[in-house]
Design an enzyme around this catalytic site. Structure first.
Site, mmCIF file in Angstrom:
data_model
loop_
_atom_site.group_PDB
_atom_site.id
_atom_site.type_symbol
_atom_site.label_atom_id
_atom_site.label_comp_id
_atom_site.label_asym_id
_atom_site.label_seq_id
_atom_site.Cartn_x
_atom_site.Cartn_y
_atom_site.Cartn_z
ATOM 1 N N ASP A 47 -14.897 6.512 19.425
ATOM 2 C CA ASP A 47 -15.409 5.171 19.147
ATOM 3 C C ASP A 47 -16.970 5.412 19.147
ATOM 4 O O ASP A 47 -17.640 5.391 20.035
ATOM 5 C CB ASP A 47 -14.896 4.415 20.360
ATOM 6 C CG ASP A 47 -15.383 2.767 19.703
ATOM 7 O OD1 ASP A 47 -16.290 2.599 19.235
ATOM 8 O OD2 ASP A 47 -14.367 1.978 19.831
ATOM 9 N N HIS A 91 -8.313 6.647 0.085
ATOM 10 C CA HIS A 91 -8.944 5.448 0.259
ATOM 11 C C HIS A 91 -9.467 4.721 -0.998
ATOM 12 O O HIS A 91 -10.495 4.021 -1.080
ATOM 13 C CB HIS A 91 -10.682 5.751 0.991
ATOM 14 C CG HIS A 91 -10.356 5.952 2.672
ATOM 15 N ND1 HIS A 91 -11.319 6.850 3.218
ATOM 16 C CD2 HIS A 91 -9.411 5.534 3.473
ATOM 17 C CE1 HIS A 91 -11.047 6.903 4.494
ATOM 18 N NE2 HIS A 91 -9.985 5.991 4.743
ATOM 19 N N ARG A 116 0.815 -1.157 -0.034
ATOM 20 C CA ARG A 116 -0.015 -0.053 -0.067
ATOM 21 C C ARG A 116 1.007 1.228 -0.032
ATOM 22 O O ARG A 116 1.822 1.431 0.866
ATOM 23 C CB ARG A 116 -0.903 0.000 1.462
ATOM 24 C CG ARG A 116 -1.604 1.242 1.513
ATOM 25 C CD ARG A 116 -2.345 1.263 2.842
ATOM 26 N NE ARG A 116 -3.168 2.429 2.770
ATOM 27 C CZ ARG A 116 -3.199 3.266 3.762
ATOM 28 N NH1 ARG A 116 -2.581 3.308 4.713
ATOM 29 N NH2 ARG A 116 -3.958 4.521 3.713
ATOM 30 N N GLU A 162 -9.580 -3.956 1.803
ATOM 31 C CA GLU A 162 -8.273 -3.279 1.028
ATOM 32 C C GLU A 162 -7.374 -4.092 0.479
ATOM 33 O O GLU A 162 -6.756 -4.158 -0.433
ATOM 34 C CB GLU A 162 -7.931 -2.091 1.849
ATOM 35 C CG GLU A 162 -8.873 -0.814 1.798
ATOM 36 C CD GLU A 162 -8.505 0.007 2.779
ATOM 37 O OE1 GLU A 162 -9.177 -0.214 4.021
ATOM 38 O OE2 GLU A 162 -8.309 1.139 2.675
HETATM 39 P P1 AMP Z 1 -12.139 1.444 10.956
HETATM 40 O O1 AMP Z 1 -11.195 2.781 10.783
HETATM 41 O O2 AMP Z 1 -12.784 1.220 9.541
HETATM 42 O O3 AMP Z 1 -11.388 0.363 11.453
HETATM 43 O O4 AMP Z 1 -13.364 1.796 11.986
HETATM 44 C C1 AMP Z 1 -13.085 2.015 13.296
HETATM 45 C C2 AMP Z 1 -14.334 2.811 13.721
HETATM 46 O O5 AMP Z 1 -15.475 1.922 13.635
HETATM 47 C C3 AMP Z 1 -14.346 2.592 15.548
HETATM 48 O O6 AMP Z 1 -13.625 3.697 15.825
HETATM 49 C C4 AMP Z 1 -15.627 2.727 15.678
HETATM 50 O O7 AMP Z 1 -16.260 4.078 15.974
HETATM 51 C C5 AMP Z 1 -16.650 2.006 14.464
HETATM 52 N N1 AMP Z 1 -17.070 0.921 15.112
HETATM 53 C C6 AMP Z 1 -16.592 -0.486 15.069
HETATM 54 N N2 AMP Z 1 -17.350 -1.455 15.256
HETATM 55 C C7 AMP Z 1 -18.464 -0.756 15.587
HETATM 56 C C8 AMP Z 1 -19.988 -0.842 15.992
HETATM 57 N N3 AMP Z 1 -20.424 -2.508 16.356
HETATM 58 N N4 AMP Z 1 -20.781 -0.050 16.043
HETATM 59 C C9 AMP Z 1 -20.591 1.237 15.757
HETATM 60 N N5 AMP Z 1 -19.225 1.651 15.494
HETATM 61 C C10 AMP Z 1 -18.164 0.780 15.436
#
Ligand code: AMP
Length: 344
Positions: free
Chosen positions: A255, A153, A64, A330
């Site tokens: 989160d 992305h 990447r 990805e």
């Molecule tokens: P990513 O950067 O794609 O790994 O996404 C991370 C973010 O996804 C986390 O910081 C959370 O805010 C969100 N996330 C993960 N699991 C859940 C869930 N079950 N419900 C709501 N948000 C989630």
């Protein structure tokens, strides 16, 4: 055939090994804290060593690479000239490209005969028309300084396009969708006839949607105000906009799982602001696309948050538009890109 995918960051190195054509993941490892004080792993070569990977069994390695600038419109086989070109792009991605290059360098050192392929986060957006990528700054800022929208992305949006076309049973080249990669970093993409024709991230990944700790769109004059009235230097501005803003800045955490559970006004406002921004981009991209086959939700939030998806789609204008949740991959997209390059 075995293809490895490496995502080499400044302090981490992610490694995944796929068997092709089964797409089975044979091995998945992450080395963290590279080069940090007191860490046992002081550089990327040591990180590769501690993966204990037998490179003689691997047929190709896909890397990447965050920024391909205007030079790289597709994935490419890495040679000395490609390495120099990625180096030349360091000013556009000063944190990421050097770390990506380190990953390439150490694999070359360890296994000089394995083909290595660079897959760029920006390449999928090489099809943006000029009216989407040139900012309304003096034109010389684009022509002479390369200040333009690049979009990021791209690997995820490209993967989502392939999967969405399958779900819609349409040719990729006839697919019109809005893809929403909603993770800690977040971006939207308008895809017309299988090509990226607008996207929310810009010159850097800071522009666009409200993210975990990035502000997304703001009035750029706020930066001048911070500098002139509040004595912020460029480091402080950078930290504020990239690391202290977004959901984190609005409600103290990023989160969405936790934010959804909270009942206080700040948590609700943070989600409302994020949802409103997503809806604004969808609205703009519906006009750009004219016909929208579907809206695709992906990324940690898009894949998991029923609340965010419902809130976004709970709108009269959107009620007749199909929406899908697609888990992005990805790494698998990087493998597919490697296969395309190797075929050539
Ligand atoms: P990513 O950067 O794609 O790994 O996404 C991370 C973010 O996804 C986390 O910081 C959370 O805010 C969100 N996330 C993960 N699991 C859940 C869930 N079950 N419900 C709501 N948000 C989630």
């Amino acid at each position: 055939m075995k293809i490895a995918v490496i995502n080499s960051g400044s302090s981490s190195l992610k490694f995944k090994l796929f068997e092709i054509p089964s797409e089975k993941v044979l091995c998945s490892k992450v080395v963290e804290h590279i080069g940090e004080k007191d860490s046992l792993i002081q550089n990327h070569f040591e990180a590769i060593e501690c993966l204990h990977v037998n490179f003689t069994e691997i047929d190709a390695v896909g890397h990447r690479v965050v920024h391909g600038g205007e030079r790289f419109r597709n994935s490419v086989l890495i040679d000395d000239e490609v390495i120099e070109a990625i180096k030349d792009l360091i000013p556009l991605a000063p944190l990421h490209n050097p770390a990506n290059l380190e990953g390439i360098r150490v694999v070359r050192q360890k296994a000089p005969n394995i083909p290595q392929i660079a897959v760029f986060d920006t390449a999928f957006h090489a099809t943006l028309p000029k009216e989407a990528f040139v900012y309304a700054l003096p034109y010389a800022m684009y022509e002479k300084r390369q200040i333009r929208r690049y979009g990021f992305h791209g690997t995820s949006h490209a993967y989502l396009l392939q999967k969405a076309a399958q779900l819609l049973t349409k040719d990729v080249a006839k697919t019109n969708i809005i893809t929403l990669h909603l993770g800690n970093g977040a971006s939207a993409c308008a895809i017309k006839n299988g090509k990226s024709c607008d996207t929310s991230m810009g010159f850097t990944p800071l522009e666009g949607l409200v993210m975990g700790s990035r502000c997304g769109d703001i009035d750029p004059a706020i930066v001048l105000y911070l500098q002139n009235e509040l004595d912020f230097n460029s480091d402080k501005v950078n930290t504020l906009l990239n690391k202290e803003s977004g959901l984190l800045g609005l409600c103290g955490e990023n989160d969405v799982r936790n934010i959804e559970k909270r009942k206080d006004d700040k948590a609700k406002l943070a989600l409302d602001i994020m949802v409103r921004r997503i809806q604004k981009y969808i609205g703009a991209y519906m006009v750009v696309l004219e016909n929208v086959d579907a809206i695709i939700f992906s990324g940690g939030i898009g894949e998991n948050s029923h609340y965010v998806r419902e809130s976004v789609m709970n709108n009269k204008i959107l009620k007749n538009i199909r929406s899908f949740v697609i888990k992005t991959d990805e790494e698998l997209q990087i493998v597919n890109e490697c296969l395309e390059v190797l075929k050539k």
